[in-house]
Design an enzyme around this catalytic site. Sequence first.
Site, short mmCIF file in Angstrom:
data_model
loop_
_atom_site.label_atom_id
_atom_site.label_comp_id
_atom_site.label_asym_id
_atom_site.label_seq_id
_atom_site.Cartn_x
_atom_site.Cartn_y
_atom_site.Cartn_z
N ASP B 93 27.45 19.96 21.44
CA ASP B 93 28.23 18.67 20.90
C ASP B 93 27.18 16.98 20.19
OD1 ASP B 93 26.73 18.02 22.53
OD2 ASP B 93 28.05 17.68 24.52
N ASP B 296 37.20 23.04 24.96
CA ASP B 296 35.89 22.92 26.06
C ASP B 296 36.45 22.42 27.46
OD1 ASP B 296 35.25 20.48 24.40
OD2 ASP B 296 34.16 20.99 25.76
N CYS B 334 45.68 39.78 39.00
CA CYS B 334 44.73 40.24 37.30
C CYS B 334 43.82 40.92 36.88
CB CYS B 334 43.65 39.09 38.54
SG CYS B 334 42.41 38.05 37.02
N CYS B 336 40.48 40.59 36.01
CA CYS B 336 39.27 40.62 36.34
C CYS B 336 38.06 40.97 37.15
CB CYS B 336 38.66 39.02 36.52
SG CYS B 336 38.59 38.51 38.25
N CYS B 339 38.49 40.12 41.05
CA CYS B 339 39.47 40.37 41.49
C CYS B 339 40.56 41.84 41.65
CB CYS B 339 41.14 39.88 40.72
SG CYS B 339 40.92 38.07 40.96
N HIS B 365 35.89 34.89 37.42
CA HIS B 365 37.39 34.56 37.29
C HIS B 365 38.32 33.39 36.56
CE1 HIS B 365 41.92 34.58 38.94
NE2 HIS B 365 41.39 33.29 38.87
#
Lengths: 406, 406
Positions: B93, B296, B334, B336, B339, B365
Amino acid sequence: MQKSFEVFAIDRDSKARRGRLTTARGIIDTPAFMPVGTQGSVKGLSPRELRELDAQIVLGNTYHLFVRPGLDVIEYFGGLHRFMNWDGPILTDSGGYQIFSLAKLRKITEDGVEFQNHIDGARAFISPEIAMEIQAALGSDIAMALDECVPYPCEYDYAAQSAEMTTRWAKKCKGWKEENAERPTPINREQAPNAEHRTAEPINYQSSTMNSLLFGIVQGATFEDLRKQSAQAIVDLDFDGYAIGGVSVGEPEEEMMRAVESAEPFLPRDKPRYAMGLGTPPQLLEMIARGMDMFDCVLPTRLARNGTAFTARGTLNLKNAEFALDKRPIEENCTCDVCREFSRGYIRHLIKAEEILGLRLITLHNLHFYLNLMRQARSEIEGGTFDQFRRMFVAEYKPRDAMTVE
Amino acid sequence: MQKSFEVFAIDRDSKARRGRLTTARGIIDTPAFMPVGTQGSVKGLSPRELRELDAQIVLGNTYHLFVRPGLDVIEYFGGLHRFMNWDGPILTDSGGYQIFSLAKLRKITEDGVEFQNHIDGARAFISPEIAMEIQAALGSDIAMALDECVPYPCEYDYAAQSAEMTTRWAKKCKGWKEENAERPTPINREQAPNAEHRTAEPINYQSSTMNSLLFGIVQGATFEDLRKQSAQAIVDLDFDGYAIGGVSVGEPEEEMMRAVESAEPFLPRDKPRYAMGLGTPPQLLEMIARGMDMFDCVLPTRLARNGTAFTARGTLNLKNAEFALDKRPIEENCTCDVCREFSRGYIRHLIKAEEILGLRLITLHNLHFYLNLMRQARSEIEGGTFDQFRRMFVAEYKPRDAMTVE
């Protein structure tokens, strides 16, 4: 019960031993360093990172887990291994040390210790038998007998009476285990969450306390004769291994070495010896030279959170301004992932900015350093060069203030 | 300059677009979520974890890095990529937003902003040209023009004058870039610490600002005509992409949607659109439906540190007692790593015991959840089913108080 410990090399010039301890969940090459997983987590790290560091065993603190989340919770999840997703060996302490150092309003009697925990002040009572019950419920692979760890300095008479009580407690722990040999302990192969994605091979664990090991603890403070008497009495009870407790509690280093030297000749050669709660890298090598096999210490994780990293030349406080423009890794030629990828300058920035990644990176490096020191010690013992290695390492290593265990 | 953005599918029932943005350090599939790496680190995570999450780009906050460790430090290390060991694209930014929200004693003039930073109170001045200089020194792949982000609520006259000044600043940023097209930017292929161990293939990066992209920012607060005028004026300047700024600053959600809807028709279809600093999972899908491509937001990382996890049904506050004996993963099905391996009950224990691993696991997660939501949105757009997916997702998702950006 099958033999759980083998010694297959002894140093020529010292008492250093190269051995291997077999537990129900895996082998531990000794000399071994055990990262401390106080509250069901080695601070800052995941079990995967511990496996990648080649940690063969972690330590769990019975007192902390007993207080929070509580035994009922860990039992419900099928034991500590499953709760924290670590399927390697776990050594649990008896809880005694933390009761004596953290809890409030302790009252010690022949039966055990009554205390109020340091979190919510709830009262609890732990006897030798209860300490065994708790460790069995956690699913410990190596349990420790309940002991009283006296502070430094300590009066001779108190130390003598305390060591005798520790022996009587040890006998009760041994008795509990014999009576409960067939008692089931947690089986950890229940399905993990979303387990269809797991790649690890299931292992058929034995599921009774028979398959866990029990270590006795030698006390006796800084008194040579008490250390000898305690060692003899504890060895008479015949444990799977022997720990030296009540060391690294604030005494000068020479006293600590003497305490170990006083007990060691009375410990059987065919059992592992565990020097509890220490120490600096040179202290570990000195302990190995004095016949010790196993170690645990919070230094590598605790100092990391303060920005302090271990190197073969001593510690670096990465908060210092001198590292702001330092492109070197924490330690040159270190093979850990952190030293492959990150500079001192970046890690310093993270620590100064209070970014969690900073303490994670130093923790990873520090544990690699400790575990690698043990790997090198094992290799030097095998090669017959350990004592030379120890002398050179100790000479190169610059002690600093930061090295004191808080 | 070669075309950096392609749109290869547009939803039939909404303005959702499936595209790909090409930068010097890699491609970004859109719709895309950019994890926020405020101080040179996505809070709690390592670059390796970001790669394993398939994050294609991260955001760096110019203001934070300018204040600490300072531009001289990052330049010395060869730019932000090398400093933090992230070799994928970085969007920076301009620093404006944080100057307006964090710094003290701001004084805005036509030339730029004078301020005292929030860390040590040191004075600094940032002009549009200096914002460009700083982003070039960081080695940004996508730089943002300096803008004034007005608070909510805002008077019409102030918002109008501010948006006009933002346009004049944008023109100065564009001018700086044209004048400095040949200016070298950091090359990041210098050897990393202990680099002989690295396995990544070296990449020949281009090394001038020519190869970075510059996005203009549309302002105009909550006023439809100002949003339109700002969009037209910024588009006239011809940027590589267009951001909608000044949204998610405390206004009601309908106002936020209207601000985007007011500007969007005036943005060219062949350039990426970036809705800055938002939002909840449903808000992201609503923004995609309104033709936005990039996002973002600190929510997935910030809420994780508070024990809050995202699921398709809404957020879970894992501190709650109801999760103490919950063996399920954060989200069933999930994929990931968290999980697959850890239960809600264990993560709750870690958060309650203030163990760092707890916030790490929830952060992993949550970022997986956000990145996966974008993956699914891309796939649904390709399959022509996005609008249906959006409606169903929004209907299933239970908003909670915790969802407000703090």
